[in-house]
Write a protein that holds these residues in place. Structure first.
Motif, mmCIF file in Angstrom:
data_model
loop_
_atom_site.group_PDB
_atom_site.id
_atom_site.type_symbol
_atom_site.label_atom_id
_atom_site.label_comp_id
_atom_site.label_asym_id
_atom_site.label_seq_id
_atom_site.Cartn_x
_atom_site.Cartn_y
_atom_site.Cartn_z
ATOM 1 N N GLY A 10 72.129 54.702 28.570
ATOM 2 C CA GLY A 10 72.349 56.085 29.564
ATOM 3 C C GLY A 10 72.941 55.611 30.507
ATOM 4 O O GLY A 10 73.816 55.347 30.441
ATOM 5 N N LEU A 11 73.157 57.446 30.768
ATOM 6 C CA LEU A 11 74.845 57.419 32.212
ATOM 7 C C LEU A 11 73.705 58.006 33.844
ATOM 8 O O LEU A 11 72.590 57.742 34.148
ATOM 9 C CB LEU A 11 74.958 59.504 32.586
ATOM 10 C CG LEU A 11 76.596 60.108 32.974
ATOM 11 C CD1 LEU A 11 77.410 58.381 33.326
ATOM 12 C CD2 LEU A 11 76.089 61.005 32.724
ATOM 13 N N VAL A 12 74.645 57.020 34.532
ATOM 14 C CA VAL A 12 74.118 56.524 35.750
ATOM 15 C C VAL A 12 75.108 56.623 36.497
ATOM 16 O O VAL A 12 76.074 56.148 36.302
ATOM 17 C CB VAL A 12 73.435 55.317 36.053
ATOM 18 C CG1 VAL A 12 74.154 53.896 35.622
ATOM 19 C CG2 VAL A 12 72.181 55.062 37.573
ATOM 20 N N GLN A 13 75.209 57.079 37.483
ATOM 21 C CA GLN A 13 76.045 57.226 39.068
ATOM 22 C C GLN A 13 75.667 55.359 39.726
ATOM 23 O O GLN A 13 75.246 55.052 39.080
ATOM 24 C CB GLN A 13 75.190 58.073 40.128
ATOM 25 C CG GLN A 13 75.318 59.011 39.338
ATOM 26 C CD GLN A 13 75.386 60.023 41.142
ATOM 27 O OE1 GLN A 13 75.318 59.967 41.922
ATOM 28 N NE2 GLN A 13 75.690 61.665 40.948
ATOM 29 N N ALA A 14 77.342 55.043 40.111
ATOM 30 C CA ALA A 14 77.357 53.451 40.426
ATOM 31 C C ALA A 14 76.571 53.682 41.866
ATOM 32 O O ALA A 14 75.933 54.268 42.569
ATOM 33 C CB ALA A 14 78.800 53.571 41.260
ATOM 34 N N GLY A 15 75.743 52.451 41.355
ATOM 35 C CA GLY A 15 74.532 51.520 42.593
ATOM 36 C C GLY A 15 73.489 52.010 41.734
ATOM 37 O O GLY A 15 72.472 51.297 42.482
ATOM 38 N N GLY A 16 73.400 52.697 40.976
ATOM 39 C CA GLY A 16 72.157 53.374 40.057
ATOM 40 C C GLY A 16 71.461 51.283 39.031
ATOM 41 O O GLY A 16 72.613 50.906 39.526
ATOM 42 N N SER A 17 70.340 51.910 38.284
ATOM 43 C CA SER A 17 70.169 50.918 37.649
ATOM 44 C C SER A 17 69.721 51.398 36.388
ATOM 45 O O SER A 17 68.613 52.800 36.389
ATOM 46 C CB SER A 17 68.778 50.589 38.692
ATOM 47 O OG SER A 17 68.670 49.684 39.427
ATOM 48 N N LEU A 18 69.491 50.545 35.507
ATOM 49 C CA LEU A 18 69.763 50.721 34.149
ATOM 50 C C LEU A 18 68.659 49.437 33.614
ATOM 51 O O LEU A 18 68.755 48.402 34.151
ATOM 52 C CB LEU A 18 70.278 50.649 32.951
ATOM 53 C CG LEU A 18 70.518 52.662 33.381
ATOM 54 C CD1 LEU A 18 72.046 52.186 31.886
ATOM 55 C CD2 LEU A 18 69.858 53.935 32.904
ATOM 56 N N ARG A 19 67.236 49.622 32.455
ATOM 57 C CA ARG A 19 66.723 48.883 32.214
ATOM 58 C C ARG A 19 66.792 48.402 30.455
ATOM 59 O O ARG A 19 66.697 49.619 29.912
ATOM 60 C CB ARG A 19 65.197 48.704 32.761
ATOM 61 C CG ARG A 19 64.589 47.570 31.967
ATOM 62 C CD ARG A 19 63.004 47.561 32.643
ATOM 63 N NE ARG A 19 61.743 46.549 32.303
ATOM 64 C CZ ARG A 19 61.601 45.448 32.086
ATOM 65 N NH1 ARG A 19 61.777 45.235 33.755
ATOM 66 N NH2 ARG A 19 60.449 45.043 31.352
ATOM 67 N N LEU A 20 67.819 47.796 30.156
ATOM 68 C CA LEU A 20 67.352 48.094 28.923
ATOM 69 C C LEU A 20 66.259 46.727 27.821
ATOM 70 O O LEU A 20 65.791 45.909 28.591
ATOM 71 C CB LEU A 20 68.836 47.433 28.317
ATOM 72 C CG LEU A 20 70.307 47.699 28.868
ATOM 73 C CD1 LEU A 20 71.963 47.011 28.418
ATOM 74 C CD2 LEU A 20 70.048 49.232 28.390
ATOM 75 N N SER A 21 66.161 47.329 26.749
ATOM 76 C CA SER A 21 65.207 47.010 25.886
ATOM 77 C C SER A 21 65.454 46.201 24.280
ATOM 78 O O SER A 21 66.541 46.805 23.667
ATOM 79 C CB SER A 21 63.924 47.548 25.571
ATOM 80 O OG SER A 21 63.176 47.736 26.927
ATOM 81 N N CYS A 22 64.897 45.651 24.114
ATOM 82 C CA CYS A 22 65.717 44.905 22.686
ATOM 83 C C CYS A 22 64.530 44.421 21.728
ATOM 84 O O CYS A 22 63.981 43.408 22.605
ATOM 85 C CB CYS A 22 66.932 43.308 22.633
ATOM 86 S SG CYS A 22 66.959 43.296 21.290
#
Length: 123
Positions: A10-22
């Motif tokens: 997705g779209l996130v601002q610098a310093g943010g977090s994301l969690r990807l799944s497979c």
């Protein structure tokens, strides 16, 4: 044939977090080692992180060390990539890969890839 499906981009601002799944479609990961790779236009797909089948051995690219964490839940048959302190240079399509572990932590990718999930980090 192993089919992989990535999600969580997705779209996130610098310093943010994301969690990807497979997760696999049709077959399980079994004893495969797993890896995350990423690719931007005009550049080759590059290694991000790998994890052994048991989860005991993990490796990371220098660019993401200390910020990204790869993990797996074999009971759920899912591999994750937790991405913290994201930077604009992390923007890429992220791909999941199934492979094999070798001596000294070596990773041997198989030709099993998902469709990728887009990660965009804004300034």
């Amino acid at each position: 044939q192993v089919q992989l499906v990535e999600s969580g981009g997705g779209l996130v601002q610098a310093g943010g977090s994301l969690r990807l799944s497979c997760a696999p479609s049709g077959r399980t990961f079994g004893n495969y080692a797993m890896g995350w790779f990423r690719q931007v236009p005009g550049k080759q797909r590059e290694f991000v992180a790998t994890i052994s089948w048991s989860g005991g051995t993990k490796q990371y690219a220098d660019a993401v060390k200390g910020r990204f964490t790869i993990s797996r839940d074999n009971a759920k048959n899912t591999v994750y990539l937790q991405m913290n302190s994201l930077k604009p240079e992390d923007t890429a399509v992220y791909y999941c890969n199934a492979g094999d572990s070798g001596p000294s932590g070596a990773y041997y990718p198989r030709d099993y890839w998902g469709q990728g999930t887009q990660v965009t980090v804004s300034s």
